[in-house]
Design a protein around this motif. Sequence first.
Motif, mmCIF file in Angstrom:
data_model
loop_
_atom_site.group_PDB
_atom_site.id
_atom_site.type_symbol
_atom_site.label_atom_id
_atom_site.label_comp_id
_atom_site.label_asym_id
_atom_site.label_seq_id
_atom_site.Cartn_x
_atom_site.Cartn_y
_atom_site.Cartn_z
ATOM 1 N N VAL C 172 0.054 -4.764 -3.354
ATOM 2 C CA VAL C 172 1.000 -4.730 -2.537
ATOM 3 C C VAL C 172 2.157 -5.171 -3.344
ATOM 4 O O VAL C 172 3.205 -4.937 -1.674
ATOM 5 C CB VAL C 172 0.722 -6.944 -1.742
ATOM 6 C CG1 VAL C 172 -0.399 -6.711 -1.029
ATOM 7 C CG2 VAL C 172 0.836 -7.762 -2.647
ATOM 8 N N ASN C 173 2.497 -5.480 -4.410
ATOM 9 C CA ASN C 173 3.664 -4.265 -5.159
ATOM 10 C C ASN C 173 4.432 -3.034 -4.128
ATOM 11 O O ASN C 173 4.871 -3.162 -3.937
ATOM 12 C CB ASN C 173 3.522 -4.878 -6.280
ATOM 13 C CG ASN C 173 4.034 -5.515 -6.963
ATOM 14 O OD1 ASN C 173 5.439 -5.825 -6.702
ATOM 15 N ND2 ASN C 173 3.250 -5.865 -7.819
ATOM 16 N N MET C 174 3.062 -2.531 -4.000
ATOM 17 C CA MET C 174 3.314 -1.163 -2.985
ATOM 18 C C MET C 174 4.554 0.046 -4.407
ATOM 19 O O MET C 174 5.596 0.284 -3.229
ATOM 20 C CB MET C 174 3.993 -1.261 -1.698
ATOM 21 C CG MET C 174 2.424 -1.607 -0.966
ATOM 22 S SD MET C 174 2.779 -1.918 0.806
ATOM 23 C CE MET C 174 2.106 -2.645 1.760
ATOM 24 N N CYS C 175 4.120 0.210 -5.012
ATOM 25 C CA CYS C 175 4.884 1.114 -5.454
ATOM 26 C C CYS C 175 5.375 2.635 -4.966
ATOM 27 O O CYS C 175 4.259 2.921 -4.987
ATOM 28 C CB CYS C 175 4.840 1.191 -6.868
ATOM 29 S SG CYS C 175 4.245 -0.441 -8.209
ATOM 30 N N GLY C 176 6.115 2.807 -4.675
ATOM 31 C CA GLY C 176 5.619 3.412 -3.862
ATOM 32 C C GLY C 176 5.853 3.891 -2.173
ATOM 33 O O GLY C 176 6.150 2.194 -1.454
ATOM 34 N N ALA C 177 5.852 4.445 -1.177
ATOM 35 C CA ALA C 177 6.285 4.186 0.209
ATOM 36 C C ALA C 177 5.194 3.726 1.193
ATOM 37 O O ALA C 177 5.033 4.639 2.708
ATOM 38 C CB ALA C 177 7.183 5.514 0.884
ATOM 39 N N VAL C 178 4.188 2.778 0.279
ATOM 40 C CA VAL C 178 2.903 2.522 0.920
ATOM 41 C C VAL C 178 3.308 2.247 2.350
ATOM 42 O O VAL C 178 2.641 2.894 3.957
ATOM 43 C CB VAL C 178 2.136 2.274 0.602
ATOM 44 C CG1 VAL C 178 0.846 1.482 0.985
ATOM 45 C CG2 VAL C 178 1.374 2.750 -0.986
ATOM 46 N N HIS C 179 4.627 1.258 2.587
ATOM 47 C CA HIS C 179 4.779 0.413 3.672
ATOM 48 C C HIS C 179 5.187 1.451 4.469
ATOM 49 O O HIS C 179 5.527 1.185 5.841
ATOM 50 C CB HIS C 179 5.635 -0.691 3.121
ATOM 51 C CG HIS C 179 7.238 -0.263 2.165
ATOM 52 N ND1 HIS C 179 6.879 1.022 1.596
ATOM 53 C CD2 HIS C 179 8.076 -0.589 2.947
ATOM 54 C CE1 HIS C 179 8.378 0.782 1.291
ATOM 55 N NE2 HIS C 179 8.694 0.032 2.310
ATOM 56 N N CYS C 180 5.121 2.765 4.870
ATOM 57 C CA CYS C 180 6.172 3.645 5.851
ATOM 58 C C CYS C 180 5.481 4.891 6.332
ATOM 59 O O CYS C 180 6.169 5.733 5.809
ATOM 60 C CB CYS C 180 7.712 3.720 5.888
ATOM 61 S SG CYS C 180 8.597 2.634 5.346
ATOM 62 N N SER C 181 3.298 4.630 5.829
ATOM 63 C CA SER C 181 2.830 5.839 5.765
ATOM 64 C C SER C 181 1.573 5.875 7.223
ATOM 65 O O SER C 181 2.139 5.703 7.178
ATOM 66 C CB SER C 181 1.948 5.558 4.410
ATOM 67 O OG SER C 181 2.789 6.013 3.855
ATOM 68 N N ASP C 182 1.673 7.575 7.643
ATOM 69 C CA ASP C 182 1.100 7.573 8.710
ATOM 70 C C ASP C 182 -0.138 6.675 8.266
ATOM 71 O O ASP C 182 -0.982 6.031 9.660
ATOM 72 C CB ASP C 182 0.596 9.342 8.886
ATOM 73 C CG ASP C 182 1.572 9.736 9.556
ATOM 74 O OD1 ASP C 182 2.230 9.698 10.489
ATOM 75 O OD2 ASP C 182 2.417 10.218 8.426
ATOM 76 N N ILE C 183 -0.731 6.660 7.696
ATOM 77 C CA ILE C 183 -2.330 6.019 6.674
ATOM 78 C C ILE C 183 -2.361 5.552 5.760
ATOM 79 O O ILE C 183 -1.847 6.526 4.785
ATOM 80 C CB ILE C 183 -3.171 6.828 7.096
ATOM 81 C CG1 ILE C 183 -3.203 7.508 9.286
ATOM 82 C CG2 ILE C 183 -4.746 5.863 7.078
ATOM 83 C CD1 ILE C 183 -4.699 8.570 8.915
ATOM 84 N N ALA C 184 -2.296 4.730 5.366
ATOM 85 C CA ALA C 184 -2.525 3.991 3.630
ATOM 86 C C ALA C 184 -3.431 2.788 3.244
ATOM 87 O O ALA C 184 -3.766 1.957 4.078
ATOM 88 C CB ALA C 184 -0.694 3.154 3.538
ATOM 89 N N LEU C 185 -3.711 2.910 2.273
ATOM 90 C CA LEU C 185 -4.483 2.231 2.164
ATOM 91 C C LEU C 185 -3.732 1.003 1.126
ATOM 92 O O LEU C 185 -3.421 1.449 -0.104
ATOM 93 C CB LEU C 185 -6.038 2.725 0.926
ATOM 94 C CG LEU C 185 -7.070 3.989 1.163
ATOM 95 C CD1 LEU C 185 -7.315 4.530 0.071
ATOM 96 C CD2 LEU C 185 -7.230 3.386 2.758
ATOM 97 N N VAL C 186 -3.888 -0.308 1.292
ATOM 98 C CA VAL C 186 -3.355 -1.419 0.015
ATOM 99 C C VAL C 186 -4.625 -2.305 -0.307
ATOM 100 O O VAL C 186 -4.964 -2.829 0.282
ATOM 101 C CB VAL C 186 -2.644 -1.866 0.739
ATOM 102 C CG1 VAL C 186 -2.576 -2.220 2.187
ATOM 103 C CG2 VAL C 186 -2.377 -2.873 0.048
ATOM 104 N N ALA C 187 -4.709 -2.172 -1.488
ATOM 105 C CA ALA C 187 -5.453 -2.690 -2.129
ATOM 106 C C ALA C 187 -5.086 -4.609 -2.441
ATOM 107 O O ALA C 187 -3.910 -5.174 -2.551
ATOM 108 C CB ALA C 187 -5.674 -2.976 -3.861
ATOM 109 N N VAL C 188 -6.083 -5.869 -1.776
ATOM 110 C CA VAL C 188 -5.140 -6.886 -1.545
ATOM 111 C C VAL C 188 -6.598 -7.451 -2.238
ATOM 112 O O VAL C 188 -7.406 -7.250 -2.860
ATOM 113 C CB VAL C 188 -5.845 -7.559 0.154
ATOM 114 C CG1 VAL C 188 -4.290 -6.580 0.766
ATOM 115 C CG2 VAL C 188 -6.861 -6.783 0.652
#
Lengths: 82, 409, 356
Positions: C172-188
Amino acid sequence: MELTELQDKIFAFVEAAKGKKKLKEKDILKGVSAAEGLEKDEVKKAMRAMIDVGRLMYSYGGGASSVEIPSEEYLREKGLIK
Amino acid sequence: MKKYDTPLLDELEKGPWPSFVTEMKKAGQKNEMANDAVGHLEKCFKTRIGYWKHGGIVGVLGYGGGVIGRYSEIGDEFPGVAHFHTVRLNQPSGFFYTTKALREICDIWDKYGSGLTNMHGSTGDIVLLGTNTAALEPIFAEYSSRGWDLGGSGSDLRTPSCCVGPGRCEWANYDTLDVIYNLTQEYQDELHRPMFAYKFKIKAAGCACDCVASLARADMSIIGTWKGDIQIDQAEVKNYAANGMDINSEIVGMCPTECMSYDGGELKIDNANCKRCMHCITKMTKALQPGAERGATICIGSKAPIVVGSLLSWVVVPFIKLEPPYTELKELIRKIWDWWDDNAKPRERIGEVIEMKGMRSFLEAIGIDPQPQQIKEPRKDPFMFYTDEDIAKFKANEAEEKKTGVYKF
Amino acid sequence: MALPERKTDIGPPHYKQFMPPVIVNNYGKWKYHEVLSPSAMVHVADSGDKLWTVRVASPRILATDSIREICDISDKYCDGHLRFTTRNNVEFLVSDEKNLEPIQAELKEKGFLTGGIGAGISNVVHTQGWVHCHGAATDASGLVKAMMDELVDYFTTKRLPNKLRLAVACCVNMCGAVHCSDIALVAVHTKVPTIDHEKVKNMCELPTVISSCPTRAISPDPAKKSVKIKEDKCMYCGNCFTVCPPINIKDPDRDGIAIVVGGKVSSLRTNPKFSKLVIPYISNEPPRWPKVVAAVKHIVEVYADNARKHERVGEWIERIGWESFFKLTGIEFSYQCIDDFTFMRDTLRTSSTFKW
């Protein structure tokens, strides 16, 4: 104040915090400039000169950068001691 | 060289998309470190857990950024990655290269490192993945003597980056490449010697398309824009229509401010109501161009979710002209850093400090007036600060009104 | 052999020395561009000069020998000029039209994947994952490879209503713009971390650890000279682990993947948006993550079938409403999709007008 004297004071300041608090560059500038009644820029210049020759070093841990006294291992790697 | 059995990673060499496993194995054929990195990764896949330790204390003499220490917890099993540090090289603006330059980067890296790279890391650096501590000083000597310097890491200015800009884009409202080159040179000290409370990122996008994701992941987002009327070539509008574009549905109907009209003849734009979103310009690039007075909007504060949620950058300076030597921009950056430095706790990004201290404190410190362009809507609650000076000013205005008999709001 | 003398604070090389003459001559004077195919586009300058760009995917991790192979092709057709994109694509800069077809043919023959331009899926922005990060809860490169093997047609040929930006973050540190993508995967992570008190005592600054927690779940444990975690407050973000390694958050059986959708960074038509959670958890299943891949593909296909031309995923969903998104995709709506953290006030519905 002579440069070497100032550098000794900076070194003592960093040494006093060793193992207690990870000092940011600005902690040192603030602390030493207040204690010695000097401009931060003067302290900064003196501290940078110490970092350039390995008397102090930048470190990183806990997600942030700090300034520390180098380990022997670091000095050996940099060829500053044998 | 040890041959690792990698049944899980082998699965990722199948299929049409280029395989990073193939790249790692390719480097591993002639490099012990890369070979061990493959074995190490297979173990991660098998156990579904990572084995890298937190960053360690490594760097080049005098610098605090540019090298990220990386050690494996299982270095005995995979000695080639016991040390596996990252070196960040500051990329050229816009990621332009000659093959001569790239070959030079590769030759040095093969000599001292794993032969593995990222072209590029998320922040923009050329990322050289995997070397040992003893190689760091030689690597720095080799690269810097050939004109390549290290990028940022830790609590410093991170390597600034930009979109392709005027190098190959008709929508660049300012010279993103030059601004980034110029700022990077100006702030070499801040880039190499961590003096901040935390990281600070600057990204320059030439227009609202924001191909460098500046608004989402830069403490300072510089977004190109313009003043004045969108320039229209009506002949080209006709060509788009003739070539089958449904201008009313695709352009006029999708304009967010409904400021366009088209009756089959001329395309009309009510520019006073245009908010410069770029939709029409990007779809009719031959017919429409941004207005003539070019510059940028400066937004501040974006970051990823840690610690209490993601932020997008907030508009702070609605319009600034950006021309060399960018004195106004540089003065603004210094003021921003001074305020941040005075107010940030350790590991606090500027957006978080603005949230804590309030936008007013920030705007006053950097000398920017409050403007409606900075907000989506005004405050909704009645809890607010008044200074004695604020009230004195309101009272003085009212005294003036009593004299003139005219209210001013 | 003696090392050359190091230089400090020289900064990056100036970009202009790397640009082809057609760019130097027409710098800042481009008039328009045309997308010729998903693999190629042409930029035309005021002067009438043209520059063709051929784009290929890279796996982001590149061996030096692969960079040299890319260089060989550039030497042959582009006078040794090329660039990379912010999404890890390679762009061959072709100044002479007669090289346009041959370079594409040779790239194809050599197994390069050309595409990524225009209204489709470009390369994926992602983080280091198990390849090189201490905090990774999964492998980012592996997820990208598995996902793009399934979606590759949208890179090379198939078109969508608009661009669709994918991203992968390995925590969830999300290095990169994952939090503003059309579809993104984030490991939790999904479990309260365990604390090695002996090590915490020696390795960590307690005030830093305590203040690292976004939910104030961490407090001092004076008896142990360490910290304790209030379990019902912990949201498993792992920030305490970042500042204090002996607080272990990694758990192979519980770490998983969440899927967020509808973000964008551009301001075209609508304002930039964060991506929003739609699938809170799928087990971490290397090497191919079949359920994650199937879920992404499904969302892409529902978007392709339902969005209007030029609508990004987030714009399409805002037009139809999130309740319609869940209905159209058949994704089960879960508690995690309701914000109980910083954005609750902004995200709960305050009107009785919605769709069934």
